[in-house]
Motif scaffolding. Structure first.
Motif, PDB file in Angstrom:
ATOM      1  N   GLN A 391       2.865   2.234   8.049  1.00  0.00           N
ATOM      2  CA  GLN A 391       3.261   1.951   6.674  1.00  0.00           C
ATOM      3  C   GLN A 391       2.058   1.486   5.854  1.00  0.00           C
ATOM      4  O   GLN A 391       1.484   0.442   6.122  1.00  0.00           O
ATOM      5  CB  GLN A 391       4.346   0.861   6.655  1.00  0.00           C
ATOM      6  N   THR A 394       1.845  -0.370  -0.997  1.00  0.00           N
ATOM      7  CA  THR A 394       2.209   0.368  -2.209  1.00  0.00           C
ATOM      8  C   THR A 394       0.970   0.859  -2.939  1.00  0.00           C
ATOM      9  O   THR A 394       0.933   2.007  -3.428  1.00  0.00           O
ATOM     10  CB  THR A 394       3.051  -0.521  -3.142  1.00  0.00           C
ATOM     11  N   ARG A 397      -0.471   3.860  -1.156  1.00  0.00           N
ATOM     12  CA  ARG A 397       0.376   5.045  -1.340  1.00  0.00           C
ATOM     13  C   ARG A 397       0.152   5.665  -2.718  1.00  0.00           C
ATOM     14  O   ARG A 397       0.067   6.885  -2.858  1.00  0.00           O
ATOM     15  CB  ARG A 397       1.855   4.681  -1.155  1.00  0.00           C
TER      16      ARG A 397
END
Length: 417
Positions: A391, A394, A397
């Motif tokens: 993961q 944010t 990403r």
């Protein structure tokens, strides 16, 4: 469970389609390996061990294999965009999907597909350059070495087996633009009426539509238009429980239809290459009959596979999600690995069966190695369409999406113009 605010209808997760996606893309490995050995079907590289008899075995899956993939892709898209409300969300989804699809395609165009062209030129043109010399020339779009290979996204830079990614992206954009129409009351009412028809009538109607496309278009346009029709079908059935209820009923007649029509298809295929086996009066009917049988087989097999899958594969499995993650990168790599292996093994003259077995082993081993590397190097994973458990924050990403959008912009412009 998936729900939509547009309706109170509940959209169930169809695990059978997840299973079919894995199986359908797995079938591509065996199908494209078979393409090395069929005598009369064009391919980028051919083995020295060719067989016309193998073509009849390939006809078992030729009519429906890509249509099944288009149907599953359409259903997956239709289930996702139910959550989108308004043009802003459609735009965000379209941007994200553009990067997800076109970044691996860009990698494929410049890194994965070139060995296929190299093998093709070695076999057809007697190319004597090393691959490194060839690859240096490959980046020169005006290089005279490729004077006879000008087709492609850019000159001699072609999609080959990755045409599906290009078309999937184009169809996705088209669907996003058509969503106000597809969501309209009249279209939904028409769909409810259509999918309430008895299944034999639906098979008949879709077969006629595919047949009409085959007669109206030619070349790759047939493949594209038929794929678009079945892609839209997959989207439309997301909210049509009547369609799935019909498939849930016993459909033995579908199996018999597929079996008998396969026999007819093989017979017509044989006559297409041996027209003198029929009286001269009947010879003009061979090709239309072959197209009709092919279209019926495509639709009937698609429906029958969905019937069987709904009955036997509608259960989750702890490895199913992992298998679905592996599909994309294996699809990206498999054909180049097949052709590289065949080119390398050809001088050894091992015999057809041994060679084919080794080609499959190299393809599966190479795919597994790539998956292993990209799984443990998450920064490489998006380049081959692999979703890993890692993961990113944010911020990372968003930065990755921005960089991906910049990288694919020239490709977007080229594909749209």
């Amino acid at each position: 469970m998936l729900t939509t605010s547009a309706t109170t209808q509940v959209i169930p997760r169809r695990y059978e389609l997840d299973w079919l996606r894995v199986l359908a893309f797995g079938l591509l490995i065996f199908y494209h390996t078979g393409m090395l050995y069929v005598e009369r079907w064009g391919f980028h590289f051919k083995s020295q061990y060719l067989s016309s008899s193998l073509e009849y075995l390939m006809l078992l899956s030729s009519p429906w294999r890509m249509l099944l993939i288009w149907f599953i892709s359409g259903y997956a898209l239709g289930a996702v965009i139910l959550h989108c409300a308004g043009w802003r969300q459609y735009f965000k989804f379209g941007l994200r999907r553009t990067v997800i699809l076109l970044l691996p395609l860009l990698v494929g165009l410049w890194l994965i597909v070139p060995p296929q062209l190299y093998a093709e030129m070695v076999q057809k043109d007697g190319l004597s350059l090393s691959y490194w010399q060839f690859y240096q020339a490959f980046f020169d779009l005006q290089h005279p070495l490729f004077a006879d290979y000008q087709s492609g996204v850019w000159p001699h830079v072609d999609v080959n087996h990755l045409w599906f990614l290009r078309s999937l992206w184009q169809f996705t954009l088209l669907v996003l633009l058509l969503m106000p129409i597809l969501n309209s009351r009249r279209v939904q009412q028409a769909c409810r009426w259509l999918f309430q028809l008895a299944l034999p009538w639906q098979v008949f109607a879709w077969s006629l539509l595919l047949l009409a496309i085959r007669f109206a278009a030619s070349g790759d346009a047939v493949r594209e238009l038929q794929g678009l029709v079945v892609f839209l079908l997959g989207i439309l059935v997301v909210r049509q429980p009547d369609f799935w209820q019909q498939l849930a009923q016993p459909r033995r007649w579908l199996g018999w239809l597929c079996l008998l029509n396969y026999g007819a298809l093989c017979g017509l295929y044989f006559l297409a290459y041996q027209p003198d086996q029929l009286p001269a009066l009947l010879q003009p009917a061979i090709l239309p009959g072959l197209h009709l049988s092919f279209s019926v087989q495509a639709v009937a097999m698609l429906c029958w596979i969905l019937v069987l899958a709904q009955r036997y594969l509608s259960k989750p499995h702890r490895k199913l999600a992992l298998a679905n993650r592996m599909v994309f990168p294996v699809y990206l790599l498999h054909q180049s690995l097949i052709i590289i292996a065949a080119l390398w093994l050809t001088p050894f003259a091992l015999g057809g069966f041994t060679e084919a077995a080794l080609v499959l082993m190299v393809t599966l081993s190479g795919s597994a190695l790539c998956l292993l590397v990209c799984w443990h190097l998450p920064l490489l994973a998006p380049l081959v369409g692999l979703r890993t458990p890692y993961q990113f924050s944010t911020g990372w990403r968003k930065a990755g999406l921005f960089c991906g959008a910049l990288l694919v912009t020239p490709l977007v412009v080229n594909l749209l113009l």
